[in-house]
Design a protein around this motif. Structure first.
Motif, mmCIF file in Angstrom:
data_model
loop_
_atom_site.group_PDB
_atom_site.id
_atom_site.type_symbol
_atom_site.label_atom_id
_atom_site.label_comp_id
_atom_site.label_asym_id
_atom_site.label_seq_id
_atom_site.Cartn_x
_atom_site.Cartn_y
_atom_site.Cartn_z
ATOM 1 N N PRO A 172 -9.037 14.879 10.006
ATOM 2 C CA PRO A 172 -10.226 14.255 10.607
ATOM 3 C C PRO A 172 -11.371 14.042 9.630
ATOM 4 C CG PRO A 172 -10.071 16.565 11.245
ATOM 5 C CD PRO A 172 -8.825 16.271 10.482
ATOM 6 N N GLN A 173 -11.324 14.644 8.451
ATOM 7 C CA GLN A 173 -12.452 14.553 7.535
ATOM 8 C C GLN A 173 -12.442 13.262 6.704
ATOM 9 O OE1 GLN A 173 -12.345 18.152 5.211
ATOM 10 N NE2 GLN A 173 -13.083 19.439 6.883
ATOM 11 N N ASP A 174 -11.300 12.920 6.158
ATOM 12 C CA ASP A 174 -11.246 11.802 5.212
ATOM 13 C C ASP A 174 -10.290 10.692 5.645
ATOM 14 O OD1 ASP A 174 -12.998 13.159 3.436
ATOM 15 O OD2 ASP A 174 -11.318 14.317 2.648
ATOM 16 N N PHE A 175 -9.997 10.591 6.939
ATOM 17 C CA PHE A 175 -8.986 9.623 7.369
ATOM 18 C C PHE A 175 -9.396 8.176 7.115
ATOM 19 C CE2 PHE A 175 -11.787 9.860 10.977
ATOM 20 C CZ PHE A 175 -11.778 8.581 11.528
ATOM 21 N N THR A 176 -10.720 7.904 7.059
ATOM 22 C CA THR A 176 -11.154 6.520 6.835
ATOM 23 C C THR A 176 -10.762 6.021 5.441
ATOM 24 O OG1 THR A 176 -13.314 7.390 6.173
ATOM 25 C CG2 THR A 176 -13.086 6.643 8.437
ATOM 26 N N LEU A 177 -10.622 6.922 4.482
ATOM 27 C CA LEU A 177 -10.208 6.513 3.145
ATOM 28 C C LEU A 177 -8.786 5.959 3.149
ATOM 29 C CD1 LEU A 177 -11.611 9.519 1.055
ATOM 30 C CD2 LEU A 177 -12.681 7.307 1.478
ATOM 31 N N THR A 178 -7.977 6.427 4.105
ATOM 32 C CA THR A 178 -6.594 5.954 4.183
ATOM 33 C C THR A 178 -6.543 4.483 4.542
ATOM 34 O OG1 THR A 178 -5.902 8.163 4.865
ATOM 35 C CG2 THR A 178 -4.371 6.370 5.289
ATOM 36 N N ILE A 179 -7.453 4.024 5.388
ATOM 37 C CA ILE A 179 -7.443 2.628 5.828
ATOM 38 C C ILE A 179 -7.654 1.691 4.648
ATOM 39 C CG2 ILE A 179 -8.545 0.944 7.328
ATOM 40 C CD1 ILE A 179 -9.320 3.252 9.186
ATOM 41 N N GLY A 180 -8.694 1.968 3.852
ATOM 42 C CA GLY A 180 -8.960 1.115 2.691
ATOM 43 C C GLY A 180 -7.841 1.153 1.675
ATOM 44 N N SER A 181 -7.267 2.340 1.434
ATOM 45 C CA SER A 181 -6.175 2.455 0.461
ATOM 46 C C SER A 181 -4.934 1.713 0.940
ATOM 47 C CB SER A 181 -5.846 3.933 0.215
ATOM 48 O OG SER A 181 -6.960 4.628 -0.311
ATOM 49 N N ALA A 182 -4.661 1.761 2.243
ATOM 50 C CA ALA A 182 -3.491 1.057 2.782
ATOM 51 C C ALA A 182 -3.646 -0.453 2.625
ATOM 52 C CB ALA A 182 -3.290 1.423 4.251
ATOM 53 N N ILE A 183 -4.841 -0.957 2.909
ATOM 54 C CA ILE A 183 -5.082 -2.397 2.742
ATOM 55 C C ILE A 183 -5.016 -2.777 1.268
ATOM 56 C CG2 ILE A 183 -6.780 -4.232 3.091
ATOM 57 C CD1 ILE A 183 -7.796 -2.604 5.517
ATOM 58 N N PHE A 184 -5.529 -1.916 0.409
ATOM 59 C CA PHE A 184 -5.475 -2.146 -1.034
ATOM 60 C C PHE A 184 -4.031 -2.301 -1.519
ATOM 61 C CE2 PHE A 184 -5.116 -0.681 -5.387
ATOM 62 C CZ PHE A 184 -6.210 -1.221 -6.035
ATOM 63 N N THR A 185 -3.116 -1.550 -0.911
ATOM 64 C CA THR A 185 -1.723 -1.551 -1.363
ATOM 65 C C THR A 185 -1.054 -2.900 -1.139
ATOM 66 O OG1 THR A 185 -1.600 0.801 -0.820
ATOM 67 C CG2 THR A 185 0.477 -0.346 -1.170
ATOM 68 N N TYR A 186 -1.387 -3.572 -0.024
ATOM 69 C CA TYR A 186 -0.786 -4.892 0.259
ATOM 70 C C TYR A 186 -1.595 -5.959 -0.476
ATOM 71 C CZ TYR A 186 2.012 -2.680 3.891
ATOM 72 O OH TYR A 186 2.917 -1.881 4.578
ATOM 73 N N GLU A 187 -1.434 -5.999 -1.783
ATOM 74 C CA GLU A 187 -2.278 -6.828 -2.641
ATOM 75 C C GLU A 187 -1.660 -8.168 -2.987
ATOM 76 O OE1 GLU A 187 -1.649 -5.428 -7.016
ATOM 77 O OE2 GLU A 187 -1.760 -3.623 -5.800
ATOM 78 N N GLY A 188 -0.599 -8.583 -2.312
ATOM 79 C CA GLY A 188 0.123 -9.773 -2.730
ATOM 80 C C GLY A 188 -0.271 -11.069 -2.057
ATOM 81 N N ILE A 189 -1.377 -11.106 -1.295
ATOM 82 C CA ILE A 189 -1.708 -12.315 -0.553
ATOM 83 C C ILE A 189 -1.998 -13.492 -1.482
ATOM 84 C CG2 ILE A 189 -4.167 -11.745 -0.413
ATOM 85 C CD1 ILE A 189 -4.155 -13.055 2.373
ATOM 86 N N GLY A 190 -2.504 -13.214 -2.685
ATOM 87 C CA GLY A 190 -2.819 -14.304 -3.595
ATOM 88 C C GLY A 190 -1.611 -15.056 -4.111
#
Length: 584
Positions: A374-392
């Motif tokens: 519950p403390q740092d779960f929001t960091l997971t959201i940004g990191s997960a989106i960062f991982t799918y970096e192939g849209i370009g």
């Protein structure tokens, strides 16, 4: 579906019947025609109007050699399929009958076309196993020249344009007679990539440095929450990719061009700005990861006390390598080095899978593993989106396919595969090391192992070599904005050195940002994912589809919901990440 020989024969007979109505009767190009008689030719009008008693050779008519091919249409139609093949072999367009090193005539006419043909002939002497791999990977690097579908090709490689006399006075002897010669910067080539080649290209587009940040992301969110987040991000990404492809189907062009066609110049500028920010973020996170990884490697292999080199010093050392690489104009020249780098990346992934599975089989889950943090779960959201970096690279890969209609199904298949890969790497590493999971995950493995040390060094080298490739789109977008798309260093050495200075400056800027973000890499990655990647992946595709494609109220409502959800996720994740970073 190809026509049957019977259908082709009927078509030839129908064409011959139409042509024969407009030809003098009694003359033919058949081999059985009479080729000689008293007169050498038939030249009088009365003779042409009177049909001969038996078929005459059309060559006896006036100008017979000129219109001979017209008479041959009827002669070929009366022959059988096999006979027609021998009498007049048709030109086969199938690639199976073309030379392996065939270059279209349009490309041969381009500057350097004959030399490219010669080089491909020389390459045919290489091994049939290694040549296709190298060529395809260089083609993959070439996709970065059209990142997000934009034409970012280096202007130094363009043909030099003749300058017009800028003065309004009378023309002088030095003024070109034809004025400025307009040339396309990059000729549009039809796609030739097959499904298999496009499949591996898509895999390479999505599997990058982001996968190494997932173990720490799982530590921040918990193993269950992080797995659900990755799957959710994958599904939403597929939906956004689908919307973007629908916009591409109607309007054509690249990502920025879609924004310009639907939303105007400001929308295009917004999209290109987000692409620039995201690519710079990828580069900076990679530089930090390399520095942390190299520090762990040096500490592990040094026989004496701990190496005094810190993260900032190692970042500065990287710049001495990155600045010369950033000055390379033709990105495909990095092909061989980047190919070796990707081999190192996959070796590292296979070792991670092997070690984690064997450790879990013998020791079980780490006792500190949580389902939800519950403390740092929001960091997971940004990191997960960062991982799918192939849209370009989605739009360029679709354009490179010989059958673009097969791309959506191929894209969704690849998304399923990479989601399994991402989830397995993050979950296995977190399950193995628990709360001790580090951002530079390879540092968690036995540092006394020479294999681990080798992987640690080679993985750092791999990311270092790939960094100029990721920086290239951002550099070209800003460079084109500053210098214009026609400014060429071949015509002006001053322009070339200005561009060199700019590329040096932007590389130094990335180094400075990396030094600031090095204090907490996982939060830096989450910030890039939340602020720069969320608009590209979730907000802009839905907005473009809403304004340019959607007609049904329900479809527009869905687009609006996706925009609102993306905007909310961006604002919330960015704010929480910044506050957490400042608090710690």
């Amino acid at each position: 579906m190809t026509d049957s020989p019977l259908d082709e024969q009927e078509q030839r007979l129908a064409e011959a019947d139409v042509v024969s109505r407009h030809l003098p009767p009694g003359y033919t190009a058949e081999p059985t025609a009479v080729t000689a008689s008293g007169d050498a030719s038939v030249s009088s009008p009365d003779a042409r109007l009177t049909p001969p008693s038996e078929p005459q050779d059309s060559l006896r008519l006036q100008g017979g050699d000129i219109h001979r091919e017209i008479f041959k249409i009827g002669a070929r139609a009366k022959l059988g399929q096999r006979s027609a093949t021998f009498a007049h072999p048709s030109v086969r367009r199938s690639s199976a009958f073309q030379p392996r090193n065939h270059i279209p005539a349009s490309e041969q006419r381009a500057p350097g076309g004959f030399r490219r043909q010669f080089i491909q002939q020389q390459q045919s002497r290489l091994s049939a196993v290694t040549t296709p791999v190298t060529r395809n990977f260089v083609s993959f690097l070439a996709l970065y020249g059209s990142f997000a579908g934009e034409d970012l090709g280096e202007s130094e490689e363009e043909s030099i344009l003749t300058t017009e006399d800028e003065a309004d006075g009378q023309p002088t002897e030095s003024r070109p007679l034809l004025g400025r010669r307009k040339s396309s910067r990059r000729p549009i080539r039809p796609g030739d990539a097959g499904t298999t080649r496009s499949f591996f290209t898509l895999l390479k587009a999505f599997i990058g440095t982001g996968i190494m940040f997932l173990p720490k992301a799982f530590n921040n969110g918990g193993i269950l929450f992080s797995s659900i987040t990755l799957i959710t991000v994958s599904l939403l990404s597929c939906l956004s990719f689908h919307l973007l492809l629908l916009c591409r189907r109607r309007y054509g062009g690249g990502y920025g061009e879609l924004g310009s066609a639907i939303g105007g110049p400001k929308m295009r500028a917004l999209i290109l700005g987000s692409i620039t920010l995201s690519q710079i973020g990828f580069v900076c996170s990679g530089i930090i990861f390399i520095a942390e990884n190299l520090r762990s490697f040096l500490n592990a292999v040094s026989p004496g006390p701990t190496i005094a080199l810190g993260t900032k010093s190692l970042i500065a050392m990287q710049l001495t390598v990155l600045i010369p690489l950033a000055l390379i104009r033709d990105i495909s020249r990095l092909g061989p080095a980047a190919l070796v780098a990707d081999v190192f990346i996959f070796i590292g992934l296979f070792y991670i899978w092997y070690y984690d599975i064997s450790t879990l089989a013998s020791n079980g889950l780490h006792p500190t593993v949580q389902l939800f943090n519950p403390q740092d779960f929001t960091l997971t959201i940004g990191s997960a989106i960062f991982t799918y970096e192939g849209i370009g690279l989605i739009l360029p890969i679709q354009s490179s396919m010989a059958e673009p209609s097969k791309f959506p199904r191929l894209l969704y298949t690849v998304m399923v595969i990479i989601t399994v890969i991402f989830t397995s790497v993050g979950a296995l590493c977190y399950a193995t090391f628990g709360s001790e999971t580090r951002v530079e995950i390879i540092s968690n493995y036995p540092q006394t192992s020479k294999l681990v040390n080798s992987i640690q060094f080679l993985y750092s080298l791999a990311i270092l070599i790939g960094t100029p490739v990721q920086l290239f789109p951002a550099t070209r977008i800003i460079e084109t904005k500053i210098f214009g798309d026609r400014a060429s260093g071949k015509k002006s050495s001053a322009t070339k050195w200005k561009k060199n200075g700019f590329r040096t400056a932007i590389t130094l800027l990335c180094g400075a940002i990396s030094i600031v973000g090095a204090s907490d890499l996982d939060k830096f990655v989450a910030l890039i994912g939340a602020f720069a990647c969320v608009p590209l992946v979730y907000i802009y595709p839905a907005l473009l589809h809403f304004k340019g494609v959607a007609r049904s109220p329900w479809v527009k409502a869905g687009d609006a919901v996706l925009c609102v959800v993306g905007l909310g996720a961006m604002v919330y994740s960015t704010a929480v990440t910044v506050s957490t970073w400042v608090r710690h």
